[in-house]
Design a protein around this motif. Structure first.
Motif, PDB file in Angstrom:
ATOM      1  N   VAL A 262       0.710  -1.050  -0.059  1.00  0.00           N
ATOM      2  CA  VAL A 262      -0.054   0.019  -0.117  1.00  0.00           C
ATOM      3  C   VAL A 262       0.953   1.055  -0.190  1.00  0.00           C
ATOM      4  CG1 VAL A 262      -0.184   0.090   2.487  1.00  0.00           C
ATOM      5  CG2 VAL A 262      -1.852   1.167   1.081  1.00  0.00           C
ATOM      6  N   ARG A 263       0.661   2.253  -0.710  1.00  0.00           N
ATOM      7  CA  ARG A 263       1.148   3.368  -0.870  1.00  0.00           C
ATOM      8  C   ARG A 263       0.281   4.775  -0.617  1.00  0.00           C
ATOM      9  NH1 ARG A 263       3.481   0.161  -4.544  1.00  0.00           N
ATOM     10  NH2 ARG A 263       5.855  -0.345  -4.444  1.00  0.00           N
ATOM     11  N   ARG A 264       0.801   5.673  -0.196  1.00  0.00           N
ATOM     12  CA  ARG A 264       0.209   6.997  -0.308  1.00  0.00           C
ATOM     13  C   ARG A 264      -0.362   7.409  -1.711  1.00  0.00           C
ATOM     14  NH1 ARG A 264       2.061  12.824   2.311  1.00  0.00           N
ATOM     15  NH2 ARG A 264       0.326  14.007   1.892  1.00  0.00           N
ATOM     16  N   GLY A 265      -1.441   7.815  -1.852  1.00  0.00           N
ATOM     17  CA  GLY A 265      -2.229   8.269  -3.196  1.00  0.00           C
ATOM     18  C   GLY A 265      -2.782   6.934  -3.912  1.00  0.00           C
ATOM     19  N   ASP A 266      -2.931   5.698  -3.234  1.00  0.00           N
ATOM     20  CA  ASP A 266      -3.425   4.600  -3.790  1.00  0.00           C
ATOM     21  C   ASP A 266      -4.849   5.031  -3.871  1.00  0.00           C
ATOM     22  OD1 ASP A 266      -1.253   3.459  -4.447  1.00  0.00           O
ATOM     23  OD2 ASP A 266      -1.567   1.726  -3.031  1.00  0.00           O
ATOM     24  N   LYS A 267      -5.661   4.505  -4.907  1.00  0.00           N
ATOM     25  CA  LYS A 267      -7.213   4.784  -5.132  1.00  0.00           C
ATOM     26  C   LYS A 267      -7.947   3.408  -5.404  1.00  0.00           C
ATOM     27  CE  LYS A 267      -6.668   9.738  -7.024  1.00  0.00           C
ATOM     28  NZ  LYS A 267      -7.347  10.377  -8.198  1.00  0.00           N
ATOM     29  N   VAL A 268      -8.994   3.387  -4.808  1.00  0.00           N
ATOM     30  CA  VAL A 268      -9.828   2.241  -4.983  1.00  0.00           C
ATOM     31  C   VAL A 268     -11.322   2.887  -5.053  1.00  0.00           C
ATOM     32  CG1 VAL A 268      -8.335   0.824  -3.632  1.00  0.00           C
ATOM     33  CG2 VAL A 268     -10.229   2.110  -2.409  1.00  0.00           C
ATOM     34  N   ARG A 269     -12.153   2.029  -5.878  1.00  0.00           N
ATOM     35  CA  ARG A 269     -13.482   2.414  -5.892  1.00  0.00           C
ATOM     36  C   ARG A 269     -14.408   1.585  -5.068  1.00  0.00           C
ATOM     37  NH1 ARG A 269     -15.996   6.705  -8.685  1.00  0.00           N
ATOM     38  NH2 ARG A 269     -17.914   5.729  -9.626  1.00  0.00           N
ATOM     39  N   SER A 270     -15.243   2.392  -4.110  1.00  0.00           N
ATOM     40  CA  SER A 270     -16.007   1.386  -3.105  1.00  0.00           C
ATOM     41  C   SER A 270     -17.491   2.108  -3.196  1.00  0.00           C
ATOM     42  CB  SER A 270     -15.280   2.079  -2.042  1.00  0.00           C
ATOM     43  OG  SER A 270     -15.444   3.387  -1.607  1.00  0.00           O
ATOM     44  N   THR A 271     -18.236   0.835  -2.806  1.00  0.00           N
ATOM     45  CA  THR A 271     -19.636   1.125  -2.556  1.00  0.00           C
ATOM     46  C   THR A 271     -20.079   0.276  -1.306  1.00  0.00           C
ATOM     47  OG1 THR A 271     -21.754   1.148  -3.392  1.00  0.00           O
ATOM     48  CG2 THR A 271     -20.428  -0.678  -4.086  1.00  0.00           C
ATOM     49  N   SER A 272     -21.086   0.631  -0.526  1.00  0.00           N
ATOM     50  CA  SER A 272     -21.603  -0.201   0.539  1.00  0.00           C
ATOM     51  C   SER A 272     -23.064  -0.503   0.209  1.00  0.00           C
ATOM     52  CB  SER A 272     -21.283   0.691   1.840  1.00  0.00           C
ATOM     53  OG  SER A 272     -19.927   0.990   1.778  1.00  0.00           O
ATOM     54  N   TYR A 273     -23.299  -1.545   1.397  1.00  0.00           N
ATOM     55  CA  TYR A 273     -24.852  -1.938   1.235  1.00  0.00           C
ATOM     56  C   TYR A 273     -24.988  -2.313   2.843  1.00  0.00           C
ATOM     57  CZ  TYR A 273     -24.261  -3.096  -3.672  1.00  0.00           C
ATOM     58  OH  TYR A 273     -23.827  -2.827  -4.895  1.00  0.00           O
ATOM     59  N   VAL A 274     -26.093  -2.177   3.207  1.00  0.00           N
ATOM     60  CA  VAL A 274     -26.416  -2.391   4.619  1.00  0.00           C
ATOM     61  C   VAL A 274     -27.591  -3.274   4.691  1.00  0.00           C
ATOM     62  CG1 VAL A 274     -28.049  -0.582   4.814  1.00  0.00           C
ATOM     63  CG2 VAL A 274     -27.046  -1.033   6.885  1.00  0.00           C
ATOM     64  N   GLY A 275     -27.868  -4.131   5.813  1.00  0.00           N
ATOM     65  CA  GLY A 275     -28.997  -4.978   6.131  1.00  0.00           C
ATOM     66  C   GLY A 275     -28.500  -5.913   7.143  1.00  0.00           C
ATOM     67  N   GLY A 276     -29.526  -6.443   7.939  1.00  0.00           N
ATOM     68  CA  GLY A 276     -29.544  -7.233   9.271  1.00  0.00           C
ATOM     69  C   GLY A 276     -28.486  -6.367  10.208  1.00  0.00           C
TER      70      GLY A 276
END
Length: 436
Positions: free
Chosen positions: A159-173
């Motif tokens: 892992v390095r500073r500046g690394d990017k990821v595409r993220s999304t979240s779900y909720v339930g239970g």
């Protein structure tokens, strides 16, 4: 000549050549060799990097290397990242246990979560909803791009500073499933809420004092702090009210009912009747008197009751109007009424009723004229029926008790709805949050 900086990941003892495995690489300044006991000073050109890491680690909520027990397992904080998606910043602590692998302790402005990496792919991150382990998971945020602002400590990937990821979240239970996409690789994490008090107790650090606070946006998977209490208080209030009703009806067990029916003659000044004597034994009881009468159209009658203790001559006096008025588009019908006396002491009582009519008021000739003109059957008695019994339930008192018992339940219910409203404002509507 200054020696070259050592490789913090692959060191060997300069005395015996033994391999050195740094568990806190990046901020260690001294190492004792496990083979020969030599003390190795990690200085030279590495001192700035080490000092910077030590200073950074000193300001963390959980210092790296701290051990804490969560869900019965001892975890060591080995890494720390600061993340940002353009809307908010948060922190992620990497925890390690040699028998249980890795976990993430995620710290946001809404609270803490304990994240478990999932090796399988439960769904496509393009879906709006799906089922996972029996719970319906619904998307709560649009996909965003998150960036690593800082990373210190040990990680299981580069892992390095500046690394990017595409993220999304779900909720339930009561849980959150988050998905991070890097290139064509999906990484899913199952997050469970953990209180700041629990984090502080587990790792021996200061409680950050987060939630429940209505003024903020709660975590999507945070338990509602009011709903369980509303249910508990509701059950206790219901049981208490049921007990009170049983006691009230038992205390008002039926006594001897007396009924008197007679006509109140306007031509007679003495309109007093006796309903006989009543015996109240054992304990004080309520006393109920009901009356039904026909005062005539747009007219009234007035009944005064005297409940006299035969032995002591003490009297309890009560009164009751019976009225019937109407107009073209209105009506006031009070031809039936009830009087309840509370806690009449034990003893033998005589009940008398005296009826007053408008004709008795010699000062109101207009009232007399209106009364005799509107009363059907002028010159005859006006019918009245009186019932009396030494028992009764004060429903107004039960109603006040109901309000007293269930007012906290109502407040907790309102607070629970407010909490859910604050939570929903954080993720409903699916606004476009993309930050590329």
């Amino acid at each position: 000549m200054i020696a070259a900086a050592p490789d913090l990941k692959n060191l060997e003892c300069p005395s015996c050549g033994g391999a050195i495995a740094l568990r806190a690489a990046g901020y260690s300044t001294l190492y004792g060799c496990q083979y020969c006991g030599s003390e190795i000073d990690l200085t030279g050109e590495t001192i700035r990097l080490i000092a910077a890491h030590v200073e950074a680690a000193r300001n963390l909520h959980i210092p790296l290397g701290t051990t804490g027990m969560v869900n019965g397992v001892d975890w060591v904080a080995v890494g720390h990242m600061e993340m940002n998606d353009g809307w908010e910043s948060w922190e992620e602590f990497l925890l390690f246990n040699p028998y249980h692998g890795y976990r993430w302790l995620i710290f946001t402005q809404s609270g803490w979560s304990l994240g478990t990496p999932i090796l399988s792919q439960p769904a496509s991150p393009a879906q709006e909803s799906f089922r996972f382990e029996g719970a319906s998971m619904k998307r709560i945020y649009e996909a965003t791009t998150s960036k690593v602002e800082r990373a210190i400590g040990e990680f299981y990937w580069k892992v390095r500073r500046g690394d990017k990821v595409r993220s999304t979240s779900y909720v339930g239970g009561g849980r959150v499933l988050s998905c991070e996409l890097t290139g064509d690789e999906y990484n899913w994490t199952l997050e469970e809420f953990i209180s700041s008090t629990g984090v502080a107790a587990a790792f021996g650090v200061e409680d950050t004092g987060q939630y429940p606070d209505i003024g903020e946006i709660p975590s999507p998977h945070q338990p509602n702090p009011y709903s369980d209490r509303a249910v508990s208080f509701g059950l206790m209030a219901g049981v208490a009210f049921l007990i009170a009703m049983v006691i009230a009806f038992v205390m008002s067990s039926p006594g001897e009912l007396r009924t008197q029916q007679f006509s109140a003659d306007p031509a007679t000044s003495n309109r007093t009747v006796s309903l006989g004597t009543f015996a109240i034994t054992d304990r004080a009881r309520p006393f109920t008197i009901k009356a039904r009468g026909d005062p005539g159209d747009n007219n009234w009658m007035y009944v005064e009751y005297t409940l006299r203790n035969v032995d002591t001559d003490e009297e309890i006096i009560a009164s009751q109007p019976l009225e019937y008025y109407y107009g073209r588009d209105w009506k006031e019908d009070d031809r039936n009424g009830t009087v309840k006396l509370s806690s009449v002491p034990p003893g033998t009582y005589e009940l008398t009723a005296e009826v007053a009519l408008p004709e008795d008021d010699a000062r109101s000739n207009a009232a007399l004229s209106r009364s005799t003109a509107s009363w059907t059957g002028n010159g005859q008695g006006r019918s009245i029926v009186i019932e009396a019994v030494p028992n009764g339930v004060f429903y107004s008192n039960l109603f006040l008790l109901f309000l007293t018992l269930f007012a906290p339940v109502a407040w907790l219910g309102f607070s629970a709805m407010s909490f859910e409203g604050a939570r929903a404002r954080g993720y409903d509507g699916h606004d476009d949050d993309d930050d590329d």
